[in-house]
Design an enzyme around this catalytic site. Structure first.
Site, PDB file in Angstrom:
ATOM      1  N   HIS A   1     -38.342  64.173  76.888  1.00 51.66           N
ATOM      2  CA  HIS A   1     -37.365  64.214  75.786  1.00 51.66           C
ATOM      3  C   HIS A   1     -37.324  65.628  75.233  1.00 51.66           C
ATOM      4  O   HIS A   1     -38.367  66.278  75.085  1.00 51.66           O
ATOM      5  CB  HIS A   1     -37.716  63.192  74.694  1.00 51.66           C
ATOM      6  CG  HIS A   1     -38.984  63.479  73.947  1.00 51.66           C
ATOM      7  ND1 HIS A   1     -39.037  64.284  72.830  1.00 51.66           N
ATOM      8  CD2 HIS A   1     -40.264  63.054  74.153  1.00 51.66           C
ATOM      9  CE1 HIS A   1     -40.277  64.346  72.370  1.00 51.66           C
ATOM     10  NE2 HIS A   1     -41.047  63.619  73.159  1.00 51.66           N
TER      11      HIS A   1
ATOM     12  N   ASP B   1     -44.868  68.637  72.837  1.00 58.04           N
ATOM     13  CA  ASP B   1     -44.185  67.384  72.554  1.00 58.04           C
ATOM     14  C   ASP B   1     -42.702  67.670  72.305  1.00 58.04           C
ATOM     15  O   ASP B   1     -42.261  67.673  71.168  1.00 58.04           O
ATOM     16  CB  ASP B   1     -44.813  66.703  71.334  1.00 58.04           C
ATOM     17  CG  ASP B   1     -44.234  65.333  71.051  1.00 58.04           C
ATOM     18  OD1 ASP B   1     -43.680  64.728  71.981  1.00 58.04           O
ATOM     19  OD2 ASP B   1     -44.324  64.884  69.893  1.00 58.04           O
TER      20      ASP B   1
ATOM     21  N   GLU C   1     -36.145  60.808  71.051  1.00 61.33           N
ATOM     22  CA  GLU C   1     -37.369  60.017  71.264  1.00 61.33           C
ATOM     23  C   GLU C   1     -38.189  59.937  69.996  1.00 61.33           C
ATOM     24  O   GLU C   1     -38.804  58.900  69.699  1.00 61.33           O
ATOM     25  CB  GLU C   1     -38.189  60.648  72.391  1.00 61.33           C
ATOM     26  CG  GLU C   1     -39.430  59.860  72.813  1.00 61.33           C
ATOM     27  CD  GLU C   1     -40.683  60.198  72.029  1.00 61.33           C
ATOM     28  OE1 GLU C   1     -41.681  59.471  72.190  1.00 61.33           O
ATOM     29  OE2 GLU C   1     -40.674  61.169  71.241  1.00 61.33           O
ATOM     30  N   GLU C   2     -38.236  61.026  69.242  1.00 60.63           N
ATOM     31  CA  GLU C   2     -39.124  61.093  68.091  1.00 60.63           C
ATOM     32  C   GLU C   2     -38.733  60.137  66.973  1.00 60.63           C
ATOM     33  O   GLU C   2     -39.551  59.852  66.096  1.00 60.63           O
ATOM     34  CB  GLU C   2     -39.143  62.530  67.534  1.00 60.63           C
ATOM     35  CG  GLU C   2     -39.692  63.567  68.487  1.00 60.63           C
ATOM     36  CD  GLU C   2     -41.189  63.420  68.733  1.00 60.63           C
ATOM     37  OE1 GLU C   2     -41.795  62.502  68.150  1.00 60.63           O
ATOM     38  OE2 GLU C   2     -41.748  64.206  69.513  1.00 60.63           O
TER      39      GLU C   2
ATOM     40  N   GLU D   1     -45.225  63.255  78.446  1.00 55.60           N
ATOM     41  CA  GLU D   1     -45.225  63.167  76.990  1.00 55.60           C
ATOM     42  C   GLU D   1     -46.256  64.111  76.402  1.00 55.60           C
ATOM     43  O   GLU D   1     -47.002  64.774  77.115  1.00 55.60           O
ATOM     44  CB  GLU D   1     -45.561  61.731  76.612  1.00 55.60           C
ATOM     45  CG  GLU D   1     -44.882  61.030  75.501  1.00 55.60           C
ATOM     46  CD  GLU D   1     -43.956  61.729  74.579  1.00 55.60           C
ATOM     47  OE1 GLU D   1     -44.318  62.810  74.065  1.00 55.60           O
ATOM     48  OE2 GLU D   1     -42.883  61.210  74.310  1.00 55.60           O
TER      49      GLU D   1
ATOM     50  N   HIS E   1     -47.173  67.214  65.982  1.00 55.69           N
ATOM     51  CA  HIS E   1     -46.057  67.068  65.043  1.00 55.69           C
ATOM     52  C   HIS E   1     -46.105  68.084  63.900  1.00 55.69           C
ATOM     53  O   HIS E   1     -45.582  67.823  62.815  1.00 55.69           O
ATOM     54  CB  HIS E   1     -45.995  65.648  64.474  1.00 55.69           C
ATOM     55  CG  HIS E   1     -45.400  64.660  65.435  1.00 55.69           C
ATOM     56  ND1 HIS E   1     -45.189  63.336  65.112  1.00 55.69           N
ATOM     57  CD2 HIS E   1     -44.957  64.800  66.703  1.00 55.69           C
ATOM     58  CE1 HIS E   1     -44.659  62.710  66.149  1.00 55.69           C
ATOM     59  NE2 HIS E   1     -44.503  63.595  67.127  1.00 55.69           N
TER      60      HIS E   1
END
Length: 1029
Positions: free
Chosen positions: A194, A206, A240-241, A266, A339
């Site tokens: 993604h 990510d 996706e997130e 991922e 994140h």
């Protein structure tokens, strides 16, 4: 000079070899855990792979935050599409761009061929590649999570490249009238990444590394001579997130049924090694075995299946909703950067790119070569609505030092476990029977009649000494170790966040020292040559019982995570067998007793001759002779031999603190004719017969028990700490990571316990100092640092109706309050913290941020950002909502009472694959759009507890809105009249500091040991309500 035996069972060799063996295993495990294998030189890379190019792509992708709800997201998408085209053109591949997606299947083609005639000819043969630019697909669904009444409407903009396989159907088969039948005859491989990031992170691992890996896969498989047998679909999905939305939109692609296997890439950490998170089956794990640096185990897969690990990836959509089989490969550490703004190119490396890329390349090549029915054919569950991906085999898999891979079937593990449960007790029983028959069973032997001379005499063998020492020591050491876990959890549970190795050092040193103190102390007070054998017997009993539970888990629960028990059971059995076979080196007990009595008689005669000049004190001689052949000391034997004991019991205890040695150890040793006795002296007052036991077999037992088992379990232990140690700030249990260390400490040191009583005091005393130092540090040290930062979560809400502007910082209250105390805006405010409704460990701490209003639409006033209208239909069954917002793609609708259906103009019907409609109705709808200007027209269906049909979610059955009960009817009519709809629109783009000043204030003034992440979809939400009557 005669050299001593380096393998003799004495304190020096035992201390040396046990320490060396453990260090030789643990140090390489830590090295593998903390390092990434170096990437090979460019000349040694597979054809078409260029790591320099991949690194440059990553730097471009991660220049800015690029969540779905940002303009940077569009820029990243355009870049990836352009790079895909450039690679295809560079490799001389004819390709078309298919603008389909969604339903119905209508398509147009943009050919890269220079002449229309060539393009027409290409459509009739297998093309090199097709690029699907999907700007049509949309999905309407309800959230599948329990107790979560949420509906979603999402407009996707995925793109994916289909590399045609040499054995794929010819032409543009996805446009045929019978596309499902043609697709199901294929055996395509889906590789997914993604390209969106979270709003607070740059998305390097990510999922930027995954996307640049897909570009390199595209380059490799379109290079000359590398066309795959089975087609490969490289999917770049979006959003996706925010709920795996891009993967769900892919469900409307005609290629879904074509792709039987999956490789999902991922990131749940920020660098390091890419671990095999989970796989669906043994066949997929075997495909991964071709990776040059495999890393992972079945334990993670089982943890996902049991809900121990709750992190969601696209893998779950492809496997659970579409029925594909495959793998989930992901970065998993360090979690503190996940994140956050530290998930950037600076904190990863080319080596990390290669680790993921090499695993993806090897696995994809293996899957694309599969031509049998391994991944194709009827499903084992019989479902026809899912991909017909064949019948999977449950498996077990794990790596060896990150360089080799083992994979075998779960039924094979069960057969192994069952075989151990049945055969090992039988073998040990047979060996024991033979020893008893040959009179060489010294375990549990008490007295033997020597039958020498005129009287009847018995000889004590001390066969029970040491029997209960190990269970007692194990219980005490385990209790203290687990007690230290609870102590840390009470005082400073987050120390494992930054100092995991310190926690490990404390637990290991405590268990080691306590075990040594008790077992060595017991041996010192009452020496026994059987202590090692008894400990091994206890270990065998424990592992046999655990194997019973393991067999049930393997057979009934399909759990392969208990595979380490099969290793331990096997190795302990072999060690016990050696201890039993050692006794063949001993004489028969009756023979030894007779020899002992004969030596005693000779010794008495010699003593009488030596003492004949003492005036014939025959009574004294007689008394000494009786003492020499007396029974072994009892539990009433006094501490000193010349004191009287009390009681008449003759049974001895394990920890009795005196021991009268047999005659050969005292008198026999001085007899001039006792040459045989002098050749086999016992060690440290152990039983006299023990001198004949071999002194080197312990080393074989050590090599059996420790290296293999500790390697298997030690790898899991380090992964457990790395993956779970930093989850406390996410709201997970603070006790579980510490308890994991405590339990694994006990399991790791169990193989050492048979030998630990022979370890000299130097090692345990050193470890005692280690324990004291690490205990003080772990209880007092601050758990966070600039390299291991405390993660908390930001959200700002502006309520236009109330005129409020509130910032919420979510996290562990103890550390969130200092963060708030460092900010200028909340200074002087009274901060109130409420419990998070979803994560009980976290708190929502709020402060007024009216001085920092967001500027999310280039200076537009906040009250003008949302255009919102709602009205009820004439028949009162529906509410029509028109909603738009400036410079955002995401809005929510909240209702004051449940609705029982909804539809969006231009949207598809509700998709049952992603969840059924909740019987209690919905009270929240998420609305996502792919462009920035088109508004949403939503129809909300009112009614009672009637579930809409699976085929059409927008139809709800009308029920009576007013009860005939006069006591409640008026209230219900009033509730219907006052139906309230709240619009919440979200903004997530913080690439400019002026957009959300409150967020940038937090970034600027938060302590160095803290770092901020997003709390929800939007960093800023602006709300507005309408009452519908």
């Amino acid at each position: 000079m005669k050299l001593s035996n380096p393998f003799v069972f004495r304190p020096g060799p035992v201390s040396f070899w046990t320490t060396i063996v453990y260090l030789a295993i643990i140090i390489p495990l830590i090295y593998v855990q903390e390092t990434v294998p170096p990437a090979p030189p460019e000349k040694d890379l597979p054809q078409g792979v260029n790591l320099t190019e991949a690194w440059l792509d990553l730097e471009v992708i991660t220049r800015s935050y690029h969540p779905f709800n940002s303009h940077s997201n569009d820029i990243v998408r355009q870049y990836l599409v352009r790079r895909s085209r450039d690679i295809l053109e560079r490799n001389g591949i004819d390709y078309t761009t298919d603008l389909t997606g969604g339903v119905p299947w209508e398509s147009r083609y943009l050919s890269s061929a220079e002449h229309p005639a060539q393009a027409a000819e290409a459509s009739a043969r297998p093309r090199g590649a097709t690029l699907f630019d999907d700007r049509i697909s949309n999905v309407t669904m309800t959230n599948p999570q329990p107790n979560d009444t949420m509906g979603r409407y999402f407009e996707g903009n995925n793109f994916y490249v289909y590399i045609h396989g040499s054995e794929d159907p010819e032409g543009d088969w996805w446009t045929s009238d019978n596309v499902q039948r043609v697709a199901r005859n294929g055996a395509g491989v889906l590789v997914n990444c993604h390209f969106d990031s979270v709003s607070t992170g740059y998305g390097a691992t990510d999922d930027g590394v995954a996307c640049v890996s897909l570009l390199q896969l595209l380059s490799h498989f379109t290079s000359k001579g590398h066309q795959p047998k089975n087609g490969i679909v490289l999917l770049f999905n979006n959003a996706e997130e925010d709920g795996l939305l891009g993967a769900k939109a892919f469900g409307y692609s005609p290629l879904v049924q074509f792709c039987n296997t999956l490789v999902n890439l991922e990131g749940a950490g920020a660098g390091g090694r890419a671990m095999l998170f989970r796989t669906t089956d043994l066949e997929a794990a075997e495909a991964y075995s071709k990776s040059p640096h495999p890393f992972g185990s079945v334990v993670a897969s089982n943890a996902f299946e049991r809900g121990v690990i709750k992190s969601g990836t696209d893998y779950s959509v492809f496997v659970d909703n579409y029925g594909q089989r495959g793998l989930d490969i992901a970065f998993y550490s360090p979690r503190s950067r996940y994140h956050t703004e530290e998930d950037d190119a600076r904190h990863t490396s080319v080596d990390s790119i290669w680790h993921m890329l090499s695993a993806a390349l090897a696995t994809t090549e293996s899957l694309a070569r599969t031509t049998s029915t391994k991944f194709n054919g009827p499903r084992s569950d019989g479902r026809k609505d899912l991909v017909q991906s064949g019948r999977p085999t449950a498996g077990v898999w794990f790596d060896w030092y990150g360089s080799s891979w083992s994979a075998f079937s779960l039924r094979g593990l069960f057969a192994w476990t069952l075989t151990l449960l049945i055969t090992t007790p039988i073998v040990l029983f047979v060996v024991t029977y033979v020893l008893v028959r040959d009179d060489k069973w010294y375990f549990f032997a008490t007295r033997v009649d020597s039958s020498v001379g005129d009287g009847e005499e018995t000889v004590s063998f001390g066969g029970w000494k040491g029997f209960v020492r190990f269970p007692f020591a194990l219980v005490v050491a385990t209790a203290l170790t687990i007690g230290s876990v609870f102590l840390l959890a009470k005082v400073n549970p987050l120390i494992i966040y930054s100092s995991g190795y310190s926690v490990w050092a404390m637990m290991l040193s405590l268990f080691y020292f306590v075990s040594w103190l008790l077992l060595r102390g017991a041996h010192f007070v009452r020496p026994s040559a059987l202590q090692r054998g008894f400990t091994l017997i206890w270990l065998f009993i424990i592992t046999w019982v655990l194997s019973v539970f393991a067999a049930v888990a393997e057979d009934r629960m399909n759990m392969g995570a208990v595979y380490s028990l099969a290793f331990l059971h096997t190795l302990v059995f072999a060690a016990v067998l050696i201890s039993l076979l050692e006794q063949y080196a001993l004489p028969a007990k009756q023979d030894f007793a007779r020899q002992l009595s004969g030596e005693n008689e000779e010794g008495e005669e010699q003593e009488q001759e030596n003492l004949s000049g003492d005036g014939g004190n025959e009574q004294n001689h007689e008394d000494r002779g009786e003492a020499d052949i007396a029974a072994a000391p009892t539990e009433t034997t006094p501490l000193r031999a010349d004191e009287e004991g009390q009681g008449s019991s003759e049974q001895t205890t394990t920890f009795a603190n005196t021991y009268r040695r047999p005659v050969p150890e005292t008198r026999g040793a001085t007899h001039s004719g006792n040459n045989r006795k002098r050749s086999f002296p016992p060690y440290e007052n152990e039983q006299a017969w023990s001198g004949r036991l071999p002194t080197w077999t312990w080393f074989i037992q050590l090599l059996l028990l420790v290296p293999l088992y500790v390697t298997v379990l030690g790898n899991l232990a380090l992964v457990q700490t790395t993956s779970m140690g930093m989850t406390g700030t996410d709201g997970s249990s603070l006790l579980v990571p510490l308890m994991g260390v405590g339990i694994l400490t006990i399991l790791l040191l169990l193989p050492l316990t048979p030998f630990i009583h022979r370890v000299s005091h130097h090692v345990p005393l050193f470890l005692l100092l280690v324990f004291i130092g690490t205990l003080i540090y772990n209880l007092t040290a601050f758990p966070f640092s600039a390299n291991n930062r405390f993660k908390f979560y930001f959200k700002q809400v502006v309520d236009l109706d109330k005129g409020s502007n509130v910032v919420t910082l979510n996290g562990l209250e103890k550390f969130v309050r200092p963060v708030i105390g460092s900010l200028p805006t909340p200074a002087g405010q009274r901060i109130h913290c409420d419990e998070d409704p979803f994560l009980s460990n976290l708190r929502n701490c709020q402060y007024d941020a009216s001085l920092l209003p967001p500027d999310v639409a280039n200076g537009e006033k906040l009250e003008n950002l949302i255009s919102f209208e709602a009205s009820k239909s004439k028949n009162g069954k529906t509410v029509l909502v028109s909603l738009d917002a400036l410079n955002t793609r995401v809005c929510f609708l909240d209702t004051s009472s449940p609705i029982f259906g909804f539809s969006v103009d231009g949207g598809a019907k509700r998709d049952d694959r992603f969840g059924s409609f909740p019987p209690e109705g919905l009270q929240q709808i998420q609305l996502w759009r792919r462009d920035w200007e088109k508004g949403w027209n939503v129809t909300l269906y009112l009614g009672g507890n009637v579930l809409p049909t699976n085929q059409d979610s927008v139809e709800a059955t009308e029920v009576d809105e007013v009860d005939d009960d006069p006591s409640g009817g008026e209230l219900k009519r009033r509730a219907v009249r006052e139906f309230v709809v709240t619009a919440r629109c979200a903004w997530s783009d913080v690439n400019s500091a002026n957009t959300i000043p409150a967020f940038h204030e937090v970034k600027q003034f938060m302590p160095r040991w803290a770092i901020v992440a997003k709390k929800s979809v939007g960093l800023v939400e602006i709300t507005k309500k309408i009452k519908v009557t």
